[in-house]
Motif scaffolding. Structure first.
Motif, PDB file in Angstrom:
ATOM      1  N   LEU A   1     -34.403 -14.217 -13.059  1.00 55.45           N
ATOM      2  CA  LEU A   1     -35.527 -14.147 -12.124  1.00 55.45           C
ATOM      3  C   LEU A   1     -36.746 -13.530 -12.814  1.00 55.45           C
ATOM      4  O   LEU A   1     -37.867 -14.040 -12.717  1.00 55.45           O
ATOM      5  N   ARG A   2     -36.514 -12.474 -13.547  1.00 59.85           N
ATOM      6  CA  ARG A   2     -37.610 -11.808 -14.257  1.00 59.85           C
ATOM      7  C   ARG A   2     -38.163 -12.713 -15.360  1.00 59.85           C
ATOM      8  O   ARG A   2     -39.377 -12.750 -15.598  1.00 59.85           O
ATOM      9  N   LEU A   3     -37.273 -13.447 -15.998  1.00 57.44           N
ATOM     10  CA  LEU A   3     -37.704 -14.371 -17.059  1.00 57.44           C
ATOM     11  C   LEU A   3     -38.663 -15.418 -16.487  1.00 57.44           C
ATOM     12  O   LEU A   3     -39.712 -15.699 -17.068  1.00 57.44           O
ATOM     13  N   ALA A   4     -38.314 -15.983 -15.345  1.00 57.96           N
ATOM     14  CA  ALA A   4     -39.170 -16.995 -14.726  1.00 57.96           C
ATOM     15  C   ALA A   4     -40.514 -16.387 -14.335  1.00 57.96           C
ATOM     16  O   ALA A   4     -41.575 -16.977 -14.537  1.00 57.96           O
ATOM     17  N   PHE A   5     -40.439 -15.195 -13.809  1.00 58.30           N
ATOM     18  CA  PHE A   5     -41.663 -14.520 -13.395  1.00 58.30           C
ATOM     19  C   PHE A   5     -42.575 -14.261 -14.607  1.00 58.30           C
ATOM     20  O   PHE A   5     -43.768 -14.552 -14.576  1.00 58.30           O
ATOM     21  N   HIS A   6     -41.997 -13.749 -15.672  1.00 57.57           N
ATOM     22  CA  HIS A   6     -42.795 -13.454 -16.863  1.00 57.57           C
ATOM     23  C   HIS A   6     -43.287 -14.732 -17.550  1.00 57.57           C
ATOM     24  O   HIS A   6     -44.307 -14.724 -18.222  1.00 57.57           O
ATOM     25  N   ASP A   7     -42.542 -15.813 -17.381  1.00 59.84           N
ATOM     26  CA  ASP A   7     -43.022 -17.084 -17.921  1.00 59.84           C
ATOM     27  C   ASP A   7     -44.230 -17.563 -17.126  1.00 59.84           C
ATOM     28  O   ASP A   7     -45.295 -17.824 -17.677  1.00 59.84           O
ATOM     29  N   CYS A   8     -44.049 -17.655 -15.812  1.00 53.88           N
ATOM     30  CA  CYS A   8     -45.101 -18.229 -14.958  1.00 53.88           C
ATOM     31  C   CYS A   8     -46.360 -17.375 -14.939  1.00 53.88           C
ATOM     32  O   CYS A   8     -47.461 -17.881 -14.776  1.00 53.88           O
TER      33      CYS A   8
ATOM     34  N   ASP B   1     -44.499 -22.620 -18.381  1.00 52.63           N
ATOM     35  CA  ASP B   1     -44.450 -23.595 -19.467  1.00 52.63           C
ATOM     36  C   ASP B   1     -43.470 -23.194 -20.559  1.00 52.63           C
ATOM     37  O   ASP B   1     -43.545 -23.692 -21.686  1.00 52.63           O
ATOM     38  N   ALA B   2     -42.575 -22.252 -20.235  1.00 55.15           N
ATOM     39  CA  ALA B   2     -41.559 -21.792 -21.190  1.00 55.15           C
ATOM     40  C   ALA B   2     -42.167 -21.158 -22.439  1.00 55.15           C
ATOM     41  O   ALA B   2     -41.484 -21.026 -23.450  1.00 55.15           O
ATOM     42  N   SER B   3     -43.421 -20.742 -22.358  1.00 50.83           N
ATOM     43  CA  SER B   3     -44.036 -20.070 -23.514  1.00 50.83           C
ATOM     44  C   SER B   3     -43.310 -18.757 -23.808  1.00 50.83           C
ATOM     45  O   SER B   3     -43.292 -18.292 -24.943  1.00 50.83           O
TER      46      SER B   3
ATOM     47  N   GLU C   1     -28.979 -31.191 -24.228  1.00 49.21           N
ATOM     48  CA  GLU C   1     -29.340 -31.989 -25.408  1.00 49.21           C
ATOM     49  C   GLU C   1     -28.218 -32.949 -25.798  1.00 49.21           C
ATOM     50  O   GLU C   1     -28.468 -34.014 -26.340  1.00 49.21           O
ATOM     51  N   HIS C   2     -26.976 -32.569 -25.503  1.00 48.97           N
ATOM     52  CA  HIS C   2     -25.872 -33.501 -25.750  1.00 48.97           C
ATOM     53  C   HIS C   2     -25.919 -34.674 -24.780  1.00 48.97           C
ATOM     54  O   HIS C   2     -25.692 -35.814 -25.160  1.00 48.97           O
ATOM     55  N   LEU C   3     -26.204 -34.352 -23.517  1.00 47.86           N
ATOM     56  CA  LEU C   3     -26.203 -35.384 -22.474  1.00 47.86           C
ATOM     57  C   LEU C   3     -27.411 -36.301 -22.558  1.00 47.86           C
ATOM     58  O   LEU C   3     -27.295 -37.519 -22.446  1.00 47.86           O
ATOM     59  N   CYS C   4     -28.584 -35.691 -22.682  1.00 45.33           N
ATOM     60  CA  CYS C   4     -29.828 -36.472 -22.647  1.00 45.33           C
ATOM     61  C   CYS C   4     -30.844 -35.780 -23.543  1.00 45.33           C
ATOM     62  O   CYS C   4     -31.601 -34.935 -23.082  1.00 45.33           O
ATOM     63  N   PRO C   5     -30.821 -36.137 -24.811  1.00 49.10           N
ATOM     64  CA  PRO C   5     -31.690 -35.467 -25.794  1.00 49.10           C
ATOM     65  C   PRO C   5     -33.181 -35.558 -25.465  1.00 49.10           C
ATOM     66  O   PRO C   5     -33.639 -36.586 -24.963  1.00 49.10           O
ATOM     67  N   LEU C   6     -33.880 -34.467 -25.729  1.00 53.41           N
ATOM     68  CA  LEU C   6     -35.341 -34.417 -25.584  1.00 53.41           C
ATOM     69  C   LEU C   6     -35.850 -34.905 -24.237  1.00 53.41           C
ATOM     70  O   LEU C   6     -36.863 -35.586 -24.157  1.00 53.41           O
ATOM     71  N   THR C   7     -35.133 -34.553 -23.188  1.00 52.79           N
ATOM     72  CA  THR C   7     -35.516 -35.047 -21.868  1.00 52.79           C
ATOM     73  C   THR C   7     -35.878 -33.932 -20.892  1.00 52.79           C
ATOM     74  O   THR C   7     -36.917 -33.979 -20.239  1.00 52.79           O
ATOM     75  N   VAL C   8     -35.016 -32.927 -20.811  1.00 51.81           N
ATOM     76  CA  VAL C   8     -35.231 -31.883 -19.801  1.00 51.81           C
ATOM     77  C   VAL C   8     -35.987 -30.723 -20.447  1.00 51.81           C
ATOM     78  O   VAL C   8     -35.540 -30.151 -21.450  1.00 51.81           O
ATOM     79  N   SER C   9     -37.117 -30.375 -19.870  1.00 48.66           N
ATOM     80  CA  SER C   9     -37.965 -29.349 -20.484  1.00 48.66           C
ATOM     81  C   SER C   9     -37.366 -27.961 -20.315  1.00 48.66           C
ATOM     82  O   SER C   9     -36.647 -27.680 -19.346  1.00 48.66           O
ATOM     83  N   CYS C  10     -37.712 -27.093 -21.242  1.00 48.30           N
ATOM     84  CA  CYS C  10     -37.299 -25.700 -21.148  1.00 48.30           C
ATOM     85  C   CYS C  10     -37.958 -25.037 -19.935  1.00 48.30           C
ATOM     86  O   CYS C  10     -37.367 -24.179 -19.281  1.00 48.30           O
ATOM     87  N   ALA C  11     -39.175 -25.461 -19.614  1.00 46.68           N
ATOM     88  CA  ALA C  11     -39.889 -24.891 -18.471  1.00 46.68           C
ATOM     89  C   ALA C  11     -39.143 -25.188 -17.169  1.00 46.68           C
ATOM     90  O   ALA C  11     -39.022 -24.327 -16.292  1.00 46.68           O
ATOM     91  N   ASP C  12     -38.617 -26.407 -17.030  1.00 51.16           N
ATOM     92  CA  ASP C  12     -37.824 -26.722 -15.844  1.00 51.16           C
ATOM     93  C   ASP C  12     -36.511 -25.940 -15.835  1.00 51.16           C
ATOM     94  O   ASP C  12     -36.050 -25.498 -14.778  1.00 51.16           O
ATOM     95  N   ILE C  13     -35.936 -25.757 -17.006  1.00 47.76           N
ATOM     96  CA  ILE C  13     -34.673 -25.009 -17.065  1.00 47.76           C
ATOM     97  C   ILE C  13     -34.903 -23.564 -16.598  1.00 47.76           C
ATOM     98  O   ILE C  13     -34.108 -23.010 -15.839  1.00 47.76           O
TER      99      ILE C  13
ATOM    100  N   THR D   1     -39.571 -31.015 -10.197  1.00 52.38           N
ATOM    101  CA  THR D   1     -39.436 -30.850 -11.641  1.00 52.38           C
ATOM    102  C   THR D   1     -40.394 -31.791 -12.376  1.00 52.38           C
ATOM    103  O   THR D   1     -41.112 -32.572 -11.750  1.00 52.38           O
ATOM    104  N   GLY D   2     -40.355 -31.712 -13.693  1.00 47.28           N
ATOM    105  CA  GLY D   2     -41.290 -32.499 -14.494  1.00 47.28           C
ATOM    106  C   GLY D   2     -42.258 -31.599 -15.247  1.00 47.28           C
ATOM    107  O   GLY D   2     -43.240 -32.080 -15.809  1.00 47.28           O
ATOM    108  N   ARG D   3     -41.967 -30.282 -15.252  1.00 46.83           N
ATOM    109  CA  ARG D   3     -42.780 -29.368 -16.058  1.00 46.83           C
ATOM    110  C   ARG D   3     -42.613 -29.724 -17.531  1.00 46.83           C
ATOM    111  O   ARG D   3     -41.553 -30.180 -17.946  1.00 46.83           O
ATOM    112  N   ARG D   4     -43.653 -29.483 -18.312  1.00 44.74           N
ATOM    113  CA  ARG D   4     -43.575 -29.705 -19.757  1.00 44.74           C
ATOM    114  C   ARG D   4     -43.700 -28.359 -20.464  1.00 44.74           C
ATOM    115  O   ARG D   4     -44.201 -27.388 -19.898  1.00 44.74           O
TER     116      ARG D   4
END
Ligand SMILES: *[C@@H]1O[C@H](CO)[C@@H](O)[C@H](O)[C@H]1NC(C)=O
Ligand SMILES: *[C@@H]1O[C@H](CO)[C@@H](O)[C@H](O)[C@H]1NC(C)=O
Ligand SMILES: *[C@@H]1O[C@H](CO)[C@@H](O)[C@H](O)[C@H]1NC(C)=O
Length: 373
Positions: free
Chosen positions: A93-100, A106-108, A144-156, A177-180
């Protein structure tokens, strides 16, 4: 496992659409230019009446075709970690907060420092205290095993926080979803922008407001302190000689002050606590579950952090604190709504940014040989 009734889901979804209407705004830059001023009010103003169908590129179930298992994999992985360690849910929860809060969701916050360029991880509010990177890495590896380069870290990050809240007894909220993923992460930006537990209420409200989160949203989001811990060094100044007359912060209930003095002695050297050995629940006397006990505490002067207790300092904020203390369901509904709003702050969409393979580094920084792997 908790079951969600259909009518409850529908209710949540309606709440969700409503909140989207009031929260989203479109980012115009390409994710590589000047981003420090991203949260200027002009970037947010004028979008409060947006149509929920015109999200800034976010969609409900964005990965339904490209990676239909994505949300399931995230939920399952988060669950595995949450059942193993009690610090995982508050950490995510804190990680998401500090990201946003810094440059948008944006997973920065996940990027490791590059040579000579310390990333957000190095900011004092993050260093040695931000957790959950291992959970995000585990999710990303599976995806990445299931669907490479598809799901963004920001959405995760956003979905992991959502699932962590739900898994600790909090509300569930559908999240578009659909964050980059962003390409910029600077320690100095995080240093300047993340609020501190010593900030005044006015400063905290102003910081949230700059990100389109209004007063009631802010009061609601501080309810995240229903789970998680803090450390003596963030409380010490309230316990001893708060205003130079040798006594504790007068807004702290004296019973709490006495209890905390036993846990955090005055001569405790700060270094000894740097590794966080002394853990103080921010919801003192509450359970490790997601509820509105935190607000009952604040009403009685039991807010552990200065920033939290100040919510009682003005009628404008105290009214909602009292409402939540009395009505836990109201808090849950509003918290879900505020999280949806937080999770859409400054998102990158469409062709902005990138989708990382490794959440800790940019695609261009991958060691050669990994590409195409
Ligand atoms: C409390 O702080 C004041 C002002 O900083 C100082 O003069 C005083 O000696 C302190 N009292 C104690 C008991 O530490
Ligand atoms: C301090 O806490 C006690 C419960 O421990 C409560 O009964 C009392 O009302 C609180 N005092 C204030 C001033 O809120
Ligand atoms: C904020 O919460 C207070 C207290 O419940 C309420 O009276 C007020 O209308 C709310 N403000 C907004 C803008 O929703």
């Amino acid at each position: 496992m908790r079951a969600l009734s259909r009518s409850m889901m529908v209710g949540i979804f309606i709440t969700f659409c409503f909140s989207i209407q009031n929260s989203t705004h479109r980012r115009q830059d390409d994710g590589q230019g000047q981003r420090d001023s991203l949260f200027s009010s002009s970037a947010i103003a004028g979008n409060s009446n947006g149509n929920p169908d015109q999200l800034p590129g976010l969609q409900y179930d964005f990965y339904r075709e490209a990676c239909p298992e994505a949300e399931f994999v995230i939920r399952k992985t988060v669950q595995d970690f949450v059942t193993k360690r009690s610090d995982v849910a508050p950490g995510l929860l804190r990680l998401a907060f500090h990201d946003c809060f810094v440059q948008g969701c944006d997973a920065s916050v996940l990027l490791d420092s590059r040579e000579g360029a310390p990333s957000e991880k190095e900011a004092s509010a993050n260093k040695n205290s931000l957790r959950g990177f291992d959970v995000i890495d585990a999710v990303k590896e599976r995806l990445e095993h299931l669907c490479p380069l598809t799901v963004s870290c920001a959405d995760i990050v956003a979905l992991s926080a959502r699932d962590a809240i739900f898994l600790t007894g909090g509300p569930f909220y559908p999240l578009s979803t659909g964050r980059r993923d962003g390409r910029v992460s600077r320690a100095a930006t995080a240093e300047a922008q993340l609020p501190s537990p010593f900030d005044t209420l006015a400063a905290i409200l102003a910081a949230f407001n700059e990100r389109g989160l209004h007063q009631n949203d802010t009061i609601t989001l501080l309810g995240a302190h229903t789970i998680g811990h803090t450390h003596c060094r963030f409380v010490q100044s309230r316990l001893y000689n708060f205003s130079g007359d040798g006594s504790p912060d007068p807004t702290m209930n004296s019973t709490l002050a006495e209890s905390l003095k036993l846990i955090c002695p005055e001569d405790d050297d700060e270094e000894a606590d740097m590794d966080g050995r002394t853990k103080l629940p921010m919801d003192f006397g509450g359970h490790d579950t997601f509820d509105s006990h935190f607000y009952q505490n604040v009403v009685e002067g039991y807010g552990v952090l200065y920033a939290d207790q100040q919510l009682m300092a003005s009628a404008a904020t105290a009214n909602l604190v009292v409402d939540y203390a009395i009505d836990s369901d109201l808090f849950r509904r509003e918290f879900a709504r505020a999280m949806v709003k937080l999770s859409s702050v400054g998102v990158l969409t469409g062709s902005q940014g990138e989708v990382r393979r490794d959440c800790r580094r940019l695609l261009e920084d991958e060691p050669t040989g990994l590409n195409g792997g």
